[in-house]
Design a protein around this motif. Structure first.
Motif, PDB file in Angstrom:
ATOM      1  N   GLN A  26       0.814  -1.214   0.000  1.00  0.00           N
ATOM      2  CA  GLN A  26       0.000   0.000   0.000  1.00  0.00           C
ATOM      3  C   GLN A  26       0.852   1.271   0.000  1.00  0.00           C
ATOM      4  N   LEU A  27       2.048   1.192   0.594  1.00  0.00           N
ATOM      5  CA  LEU A  27       2.908   2.373   0.673  1.00  0.00           C
ATOM      6  C   LEU A  27       3.579   2.700  -0.650  1.00  0.00           C
ATOM      7  N   GLY A  28       3.908   1.687  -1.440  1.00  0.00           N
ATOM      8  CA  GLY A  28       4.575   1.943  -2.716  1.00  0.00           C
ATOM      9  C   GLY A  28       5.858   1.155  -2.859  1.00  0.00           C
ATOM     10  N   GLN A  29       6.765   1.675  -3.681  1.00  0.00           N
ATOM     11  CA  GLN A  29       7.992   0.981  -4.027  1.00  0.00           C
ATOM     12  C   GLN A  29       8.968   0.928  -2.853  1.00  0.00           C
ATOM     13  N   VAL A  30       9.512  -0.267  -2.601  1.00  0.00           N
ATOM     14  CA  VAL A  30      10.536  -0.448  -1.575  1.00  0.00           C
ATOM     15  C   VAL A  30      11.881  -0.156  -2.237  1.00  0.00           C
ATOM     16  N   LEU A  31      12.602   0.843  -1.705  1.00  0.00           N
ATOM     17  CA  LEU A  31      13.880   1.225  -2.289  1.00  0.00           C
ATOM     18  C   LEU A  31      15.046   0.416  -1.737  1.00  0.00           C
ATOM     19  N   SER A  32      14.983   0.053  -0.467  1.00  0.00           N
ATOM     20  CA  SER A  32      16.062  -0.741   0.115  1.00  0.00           C
ATOM     21  C   SER A  32      15.558  -1.460   1.350  1.00  0.00           C
ATOM     22  N   GLN A  33      16.272  -2.527   1.693  1.00  0.00           N
ATOM     23  CA  GLN A  33      15.977  -3.286   2.901  1.00  0.00           C
ATOM     24  C   GLN A  33      17.294  -3.599   3.592  1.00  0.00           C
ATOM     25  N   GLU A  34      17.305  -3.505   4.911  1.00  0.00           N
ATOM     26  CA  GLU A  34      18.481  -3.832   5.704  1.00  0.00           C
ATOM     27  C   GLU A  34      18.065  -4.808   6.801  1.00  0.00           C
ATOM     28  N   PRO A  35      18.272  -6.106   6.578  1.00  0.00           N
ATOM     29  CA  PRO A  35      17.892  -7.090   7.594  1.00  0.00           C
ATOM     30  C   PRO A  35      18.662  -6.876   8.892  1.00  0.00           C
ATOM     31  N   THR A  36      17.990  -7.071  10.010  1.00  0.00           N
ATOM     32  CA  THR A  36      18.626  -6.952  11.325  1.00  0.00           C
ATOM     33  C   THR A  36      19.118  -8.329  11.772  1.00  0.00           C
ATOM     34  N   SER A  37      19.768  -8.375  12.902  1.00  0.00           N
ATOM     35  CA  SER A  37      20.248  -9.656  13.424  1.00  0.00           C
ATOM     36  C   SER A  37      19.078 -10.586  13.735  1.00  0.00           C
ATOM     37  N   GLU A  38      17.910 -10.023  14.067  1.00  0.00           N
ATOM     38  CA  GLU A  38      16.730 -10.854  14.334  1.00  0.00           C
ATOM     39  C   GLU A  38      16.289 -11.608  13.081  1.00  0.00           C
ATOM     40  N   PHE A  39      16.526 -11.022  11.915  1.00  0.00           N
ATOM     41  CA  PHE A  39      16.164 -11.663  10.653  1.00  0.00           C
ATOM     42  C   PHE A  39      16.949 -12.957  10.475  1.00  0.00           C
ATOM     43  N   PHE A  40      18.223 -12.947  10.868  1.00  0.00           N
ATOM     44  CA  PHE A  40      19.084 -14.101  10.671  1.00  0.00           C
ATOM     45  C   PHE A  40      19.015 -15.103  11.828  1.00  0.00           C
ATOM     46  N   ALA A  41      18.339 -14.740  12.907  1.00  0.00           N
ATOM     47  CA  ALA A  41      18.227 -15.632  14.058  1.00  0.00           C
ATOM     48  C   ALA A  41      17.241 -16.757  13.742  1.00  0.00           C
ATOM     49  N   ALA A  42      17.440 -17.880  14.368  1.00  0.00           N
ATOM     50  CA  ALA A  42      16.536 -19.020  14.196  1.00  0.00           C
ATOM     51  C   ALA A  42      15.631 -19.117  15.407  1.00  0.00           C
TER      52      ALA A  42
END
Length: 69
Positions: free
Chosen positions: A36-52
């Motif tokens: 709904q917001l529009g085009q995503v220009l960039s993403q920066e995964p945090t350490s939580e993204f890589f955690a299992a």
């Protein structure tokens, strides 16, 4: 605690920060909002993204021995 934080800049850019969600489930949580917001220009995964996620098993293996004493 799961938290979504949005910073809206005067030029219309929106910065989104997700905390408290482990793994790539944050993408599932934010997909509809980002669409709904529009085009995503960039993403920066945090350490939580890589955690299992830690899952505990309810199965316990035990072995008993009986002595003739």
């Amino acid at each position: 605690m799961e938290t979504l934080e949005f910073i809206i800049y005067p030029d219309g850019r929106v910065q989104e920060k997700v905390t408290g969600i482990v793994g790539n489930s944050c993408a599932e949580v934010t997909a509809a909002i980002e669409a709904q917001l529009g085009q995503v220009l960039s993403q920066e995964p945090t350490s939580e993204f890589f955690a299992a996620k830690v899952q505990q098993s309810g199965v316990v293996n035990t072995q008993t021995t009986h002595s003739g004493w």
